[in-house]
Design a protein around this motif. Structure first.
Motif, mmCIF file in Angstrom:
data_model
loop_
_atom_site.group_PDB
_atom_site.id
_atom_site.type_symbol
_atom_site.label_atom_id
_atom_site.label_comp_id
_atom_site.label_asym_id
_atom_site.label_seq_id
_atom_site.Cartn_x
_atom_site.Cartn_y
_atom_site.Cartn_z
ATOM 1 N N LYS A 188 0.569 -1.699 0.062
ATOM 2 C CA LYS A 188 0.353 -0.031 0.200
ATOM 3 C C LYS A 188 0.962 1.701 -0.173
ATOM 4 C CE LYS A 188 -4.003 2.238 2.163
ATOM 5 N NZ LYS A 188 -3.256 2.958 3.723
ATOM 6 N N THR A 189 1.752 1.193 0.707
ATOM 7 C CA THR A 189 2.145 2.629 1.305
ATOM 8 C C THR A 189 3.546 2.916 -0.383
ATOM 9 O OG1 THR A 189 3.779 1.281 2.873
ATOM 10 C CG2 THR A 189 2.373 3.031 3.582
ATOM 11 N N GLY A 190 3.884 1.582 -0.589
ATOM 12 C CA GLY A 190 4.789 0.999 -1.867
ATOM 13 C C GLY A 190 3.963 1.870 -3.375
ATOM 14 N N ARG A 191 2.992 1.456 -3.193
ATOM 15 C CA ARG A 191 2.414 2.578 -4.006
ATOM 16 C C ARG A 191 1.611 3.740 -4.455
ATOM 17 N NH1 ARG A 191 1.495 0.871 -8.285
ATOM 18 N NH2 ARG A 191 1.305 3.127 -8.608
ATOM 19 N N MET A 192 2.193 3.777 -3.136
ATOM 20 C CA MET A 192 1.929 5.550 -3.071
ATOM 21 C C MET A 192 3.038 6.381 -2.957
ATOM 22 S SD MET A 192 0.248 6.711 1.167
ATOM 23 C CE MET A 192 1.627 6.944 1.756
ATOM 24 N N VAL A 193 4.117 5.751 -2.685
ATOM 25 C CA VAL A 193 5.357 6.131 -3.975
ATOM 26 C C VAL A 193 5.465 6.047 -4.894
ATOM 27 C CG1 VAL A 193 7.675 5.688 -2.994
ATOM 28 C CG2 VAL A 193 6.610 5.999 -1.200
ATOM 29 N N MET A 194 4.796 5.051 -5.562
ATOM 30 C CA MET A 194 5.146 4.843 -6.891
ATOM 31 C C MET A 194 3.951 6.247 -7.293
ATOM 32 S SD MET A 194 7.560 3.372 -8.292
ATOM 33 C CE MET A 194 6.884 3.324 -9.758
ATOM 34 N N PRO A 235 9.619 -5.913 -11.920
ATOM 35 C CA PRO A 235 8.805 -5.996 -13.759
ATOM 36 C C PRO A 235 8.038 -5.402 -13.660
ATOM 37 C CG PRO A 235 9.781 -8.134 -13.141
ATOM 38 C CD PRO A 235 9.779 -7.864 -12.235
ATOM 39 N N GLU A 236 6.928 -6.299 -12.492
ATOM 40 C CA GLU A 236 5.993 -4.828 -12.591
ATOM 41 C C GLU A 236 5.455 -3.195 -12.334
ATOM 42 O OE1 GLU A 236 4.969 -7.938 -9.360
ATOM 43 O OE2 GLU A 236 6.146 -8.338 -11.100
ATOM 44 N N LEU A 237 6.309 -2.958 -11.361
ATOM 45 C CA LEU A 237 6.776 -1.207 -11.282
ATOM 46 C C LEU A 237 7.423 -1.416 -12.124
ATOM 47 C CD1 LEU A 237 8.268 -1.310 -7.254
ATOM 48 C CD2 LEU A 237 6.219 -0.848 -8.095
ATOM 49 N N ALA A 238 8.945 -1.614 -13.264
ATOM 50 C CA ALA A 238 8.980 -0.859 -14.463
ATOM 51 C C ALA A 238 8.230 -1.022 -15.180
ATOM 52 C CB ALA A 238 10.022 -1.807 -14.374
ATOM 53 N N SER A 239 7.016 -1.663 -15.293
ATOM 54 C CA SER A 239 5.999 -1.477 -15.990
ATOM 55 C C SER A 239 5.451 -0.247 -16.307
ATOM 56 C CB SER A 239 5.048 -2.945 -16.151
ATOM 57 O OG SER A 239 4.678 -2.668 -15.602
ATOM 58 N N GLU A 240 5.645 0.068 -14.976
ATOM 59 C CA GLU A 240 4.412 1.582 -15.391
ATOM 60 C C GLU A 240 5.233 1.690 -15.862
ATOM 61 O OE1 GLU A 240 3.743 2.916 -10.533
ATOM 62 O OE2 GLU A 240 2.901 0.777 -10.650
ATOM 63 N N THR A 241 6.473 2.790 -15.754
ATOM 64 C CA THR A 241 7.226 3.100 -16.592
ATOM 65 C C THR A 241 6.719 3.570 -18.192
ATOM 66 O OG1 THR A 241 8.958 2.157 -16.508
ATOM 67 C CG2 THR A 241 8.788 3.172 -14.361
ATOM 68 N N ASP A 242 7.551 4.880 -18.653
ATOM 69 C CA ASP A 242 7.316 5.431 -19.606
ATOM 70 C C ASP A 242 8.713 3.966 -21.081
ATOM 71 O OD1 ASP A 242 6.007 6.617 -19.198
ATOM 72 O OD2 ASP A 242 7.756 8.060 -19.226
ATOM 73 N N ARG A 243 9.914 3.734 -19.930
ATOM 74 C CA ARG A 243 10.790 2.754 -21.199
ATOM 75 C C ARG A 243 11.474 1.620 -19.683
ATOM 76 N NH1 ARG A 243 15.736 6.255 -22.681
ATOM 77 N NH2 ARG A 243 17.233 4.555 -23.537
ATOM 78 N N MET A 244 11.596 0.395 -20.327
ATOM 79 C CA MET A 244 12.409 -0.284 -19.205
ATOM 80 C C MET A 244 13.245 -1.126 -19.957
ATOM 81 S SD MET A 244 9.783 -3.728 -17.770
ATOM 82 C CE MET A 244 10.354 -4.579 -19.057
ATOM 83 N N ILE A 245 14.565 -1.069 -19.805
ATOM 84 C CA ILE A 245 15.430 -0.913 -19.608
ATOM 85 C C ILE A 245 15.875 -2.214 -19.084
ATOM 86 C CG2 ILE A 245 18.151 -0.515 -19.952
ATOM 87 C CD1 ILE A 245 17.272 2.305 -20.657
ATOM 88 N N THR A 246 16.263 -3.595 -19.290
ATOM 89 C CA THR A 246 16.223 -4.390 -18.723
ATOM 90 C C THR A 246 18.130 -4.555 -18.881
ATOM 91 O OG1 THR A 246 14.420 -5.813 -19.482
ATOM 92 C CG2 THR A 246 15.539 -6.976 -18.519
ATOM 93 N N ILE A 247 18.993 -5.516 -17.769
ATOM 94 C CA ILE A 247 20.121 -5.304 -17.156
ATOM 95 C C ILE A 247 19.755 -6.645 -17.239
ATOM 96 C CG2 ILE A 247 20.411 -4.422 -15.151
ATOM 97 C CD1 ILE A 247 23.329 -3.127 -16.196
ATOM 98 N N SER A 248 21.242 -7.543 -17.596
ATOM 99 C CA SER A 248 21.747 -9.369 -16.769
ATOM 100 C C SER A 248 23.058 -8.752 -17.220
ATOM 101 C CB SER A 248 20.818 -9.509 -17.982
ATOM 102 O OG SER A 248 21.023 -10.542 -17.315
ATOM 103 N N ASP A 249 23.698 -9.866 -16.390
ATOM 104 C CA ASP A 249 25.209 -9.637 -15.952
ATOM 105 C C ASP A 249 25.578 -8.761 -17.444
ATOM 106 O OD1 ASP A 249 25.042 -12.698 -15.411
ATOM 107 O OD2 ASP A 249 24.380 -13.474 -17.263
ATOM 108 N N GLY A 250 25.613 -7.691 -16.453
ATOM 109 C CA GLY A 250 26.738 -5.820 -16.926
ATOM 110 C C GLY A 250 26.195 -6.299 -18.459
#
Lengths: 441, 256
Positions: free
Chosen positions: B181-187, B208-223
């Motif tokens: 709930k508070t996480g939601r508020m902060v978002m 990924p759920e939080l990331a999906s709220e944003t305009d652009r999602m950059i996924t990083i894996s193993d650098g």
């Protein structure tokens, strides 16, 4: 960020942990209060001594004969030729007429006279020069008439000064004693006539020394009668110019000072005694004695202060210890501050100022405690003196004088302690890597 | 919006223990452009190198190789003092564990970046109050962090990040220590800052759920950046729907 903000911030941090801040200060408080207590005592003793000296001590040089340093004979007899002659003193003074003058008093022996009620009184006759009354030691209170003057001496007048006690003994406080001629019978049986020109009052200390408070019969007390020195010499059948003396006091006027007076005496008598391989004239300055006592006191004060100051170092190590702990505790805070844009200098300054404030406040509290201790000890000393040496008590004015130099030096020293012992922990804080600091748990 | 990207990275690598047998490379050849006004999320599992990337973006760390231009300034040539100054003015940090300074008031916490920027006490208080009001903490600014709940702390931390009106807000798992709930508020607060204040926000998260709220999602894996999805078009209707859902909560936050 300016220094004022840093100081405000340091105060805020210190107030957060009041108990710890106080305990950290304690080491500094003890060190500084010990130093200030000791220097206050030392300084107060000096001040008290010099005050006592200036009320009781004399402002004259005492000249007397002493064996020359390089004399190797075994004849310690003083010949008449060796003695200091009044003619020498006169010559010395005539060389510096407006700067030096002689002061001399000499016992003229006991005498007897009858008082108005026809009972016999004993008095001690004393020949004095006019300048005797200028000396602080004999700065008598003339309550009636006048003192012995230069004219009295030069013209060898038969004038005399009597004391307040004598006045009571002789005529029960007769108002008209001035101008009266008294007849004294000397030990030799000779009768001498002196006209009273003034009355002086004994000081409390002299009253005690005469036994005023113990003696049941007032008339048993032998008081002093002061007559002109030259009159005394003449009456004793001595030629002033040929008279030799054991000692003589040389005083100086406002146009001269003690060092110059000493120099004049030294120059003159070195010349006169140049050919005497056994004797020379010693010049004794009572103030020098005071200087010596002061030097000894200073050495003792400094020595004890240094020992006390060592406790400051212990206090300083305590400060460093706490600062290190505090910095470890606040690692995250340091990381945050750095992330928010604090420069290394800002962080360093913040912790150095915290350490300095701890030490400075500790120092201030220590100074206050030290001064309070000084007053407490003086109160105790006063109480002890009143019960143990009551007759001298009123001549010794206990002065509590905290040493200003010591206060400034200790405050400076405590600040320096903060700086020195706060710098290393602060430097460590400043050098922290913000990433590690932020991650610190 | 101007043409220079706020963040321009090319061929950024990061290695640790250089020259030692246990040499470790965390980031490989990162190329990244973030423009003004973007709300970008960087997602990746733990150990993927997203924290290291965040530290480099936040000027807390320097890349081993490659160039990083912030607002057109090459950060390589800057010394530590200049980096601190830029960090102070251009970057607002929001941390997972809030990182408020304990035992000083919320207001004083918000003032902190202003203090290091050399702003006078009067102006600091003015600006901090303004921000505290903005995040809906107007009635609790005298409280110290121990008297605030997690959500409240994070809102104070966001106000602090905004203090010097930075180019980027860099939020590292800002809801990680909060309940849903508070996480939601902060978002929601971040969304508001993005939309109303036009802030450039970089959100680092493993969710990924939080990331999906944003305009652009950059996924990083193993650098390495393995995906860079601009979701602006897709996000348009979802954002409307979201706003409807979160509106009551947003009001509540403001009314607190």
């Amino acid at each position: 960020m300016n220094i004022l903000e840093s100081i405000k911030m340091a105060f805020t941090s210190l107030m957060i942990n009041k108990m710890r801040s106080f305990l950290t200060m304690l080491g500094i408080i003890i060190g500084i209060s010990a130093v200030i207590t000791i220097t206050t005592i030392g300084n107060s003793i000096q001040k008290t001594l010099s005050n006592t000296f200036s009320t009781l001590g004399s402002a004259s040089l005492e000249l007397y004969l002493e064996i020359k340093d390089d004399y190797e004979g075994d004849d310690y007899e003083q010949d008449e030729d060796d003695m200091i002659k009044l003619s020498m003193v006169d010559e010395l003074i005539s060389q510096h007429p407006n700067e030096l003058y002689m002061s001399k008093s000499e016992d003229f022996g006991q005498a007897h006279l009858m008082n108005s009620e026809n009972s016999e009184l004993t008095v001690n006759m004393l020949g004095i020069t006019d300048s005797q009354f200028k000396l602080p030691t004999v700065r008598k209170q003339i309550i009636k008439g006048r003192a012995i003057t230069k004219t009295d001496c030069e013209e060898k007048k038969h004038s005399c000064l009597v004391t307040d006690i004598f006045l009571e003994q002789y005529c029960k406080d007769d108002e008209n004693i001035i101008g009266k001629t008294l007849t004294f019978t000397m030990e030799s049986g000779e009768n001498l006539h002196f006209t009273v020109v003034g009355v002086i009052e004994y000081t409390e200390l002299e009253r005690n020394q005469l036994g005023m408070n113990k003696s049941s019969n007032l008339n048993d007390i032998a008081t002093h009668i002061y007559v002109p020195y030259h009159t005394m010499l003449k009456l004793s059948g001595k030629d002033p110019s040929k008279t030799s003396v054991d000692w003589v006091n040389i005083c100086w006027t406002s146009e001269c000072d003690v060092e110059t007076a000493k120099k004049y005496c030294r120059e003159y008598f070195d010349k006169v005694y140049a050919n005497n391989d056994q004797w020379q004239v010693a010049i004794y300055d009572p103030e020098e004695q005071l200087g010596m006592i002061n030097t000894v006191l200073n050495v003792i004060t400094i020595a004890i202060s240094i020992i006390a100051a060592i406790s400051l170092i212990v206090g300083g190590v305590g400060v460093m210890n706490i600062m290190l702990v505090s910095i470890l505790e606040r690692t995250r805070e340091i990381g945050v501050r750095k992330a928010m844009g604090a420069l290394n200098t800002d962080i360093r300054r913040q912790f150095v100022i915290e350490a300095i404030i701890i030490c400075l406040i500790g120092g201030l509290i220590g100074v206050l405690i030290g001064i309070t201790n000084g007053f407490l000890i003086s109160a105790i000393a006063k109480a002890l003196m009143n019960s143990m040496a009551s007759q001298y008590a009123e001549y010794i004015t206990l002065t509590v004088q905290p040493s200003v130099t010591a206060i400034i030096v200790s405050l400076g020293f405590s600040m320096a302690t903060g700086l020195v012992f706060g710098y290393y922990p602060a430097e460590r804080a400043a050098k922290m890597n913000p990433i590690d600091a932020l991650r610190y748990e | 919006m101007n043409n220079i990207p706020v963040i321009h990275m090319s061929s950024v690598t990061k290695k640790y223990y250089i020259g030692e047998p246990n040499e470790l490379q965390i980031l490989f050849d990162i190329a990244l452009d973030i423009n003004e006004g973007e709300f970008v999320s960087i997602v990746g599992a733990s150990g993927s190198g997203k924290s290291t990337l965040m530290n480099i973006i936040g000027l807390l760390d320097r890349p081993t190789d490659g160039s990083y231009m912030l607002n057109g300034t090459d950060t390589k040539v800057l010394d530590d003092i200049q980096l601190s100054r830029i960090r102070n003015k251009e970057i607002g940090f929001v941390f997972q564990n809030f990182n408020l300074i304990p035992k000083i008031t919320a207001l004083k916490n918000v003032e902190l970046p202003l203090l290091y920027a050399g702003v006078s006490q009067k102006k600091r208080t003015e600006r901090a109050m303004e921000l505290i009001e903005l995040v809906g903490m107007g009635d609790r600014y005298t409280h110290d962090p121990s008297q605030l709940s997690g959500g409240q702390k994070q809102r104070v931390a966001i106000a602090r990040a905004m203090a010097n009106n930075p180019s980027i807000i860099l939020a590292d798992e800002p809801t990680g220590a909060l309940d849903t709930k508070t996480g939601r508020m902060v978002m929601d607060l971040f969304h508001r800052l993005h939309k109303e204040e036009g802030k450039t926000i970089v959100l680092i998260t493993h969710s990924p759920e939080l990331a999906s709220e944003t305009d652009r999602m950059i996924t990083i894996s193993d650098g390495r950046i393995i995906a860079d999805a601009d979701r602006t078009s897709y996000n348009a209707d979802e954002a409307v729907a979201e706003q409807e859902v979160s509106a009551p909560e947003g009001k509540e936050a403001e009314g607190e």
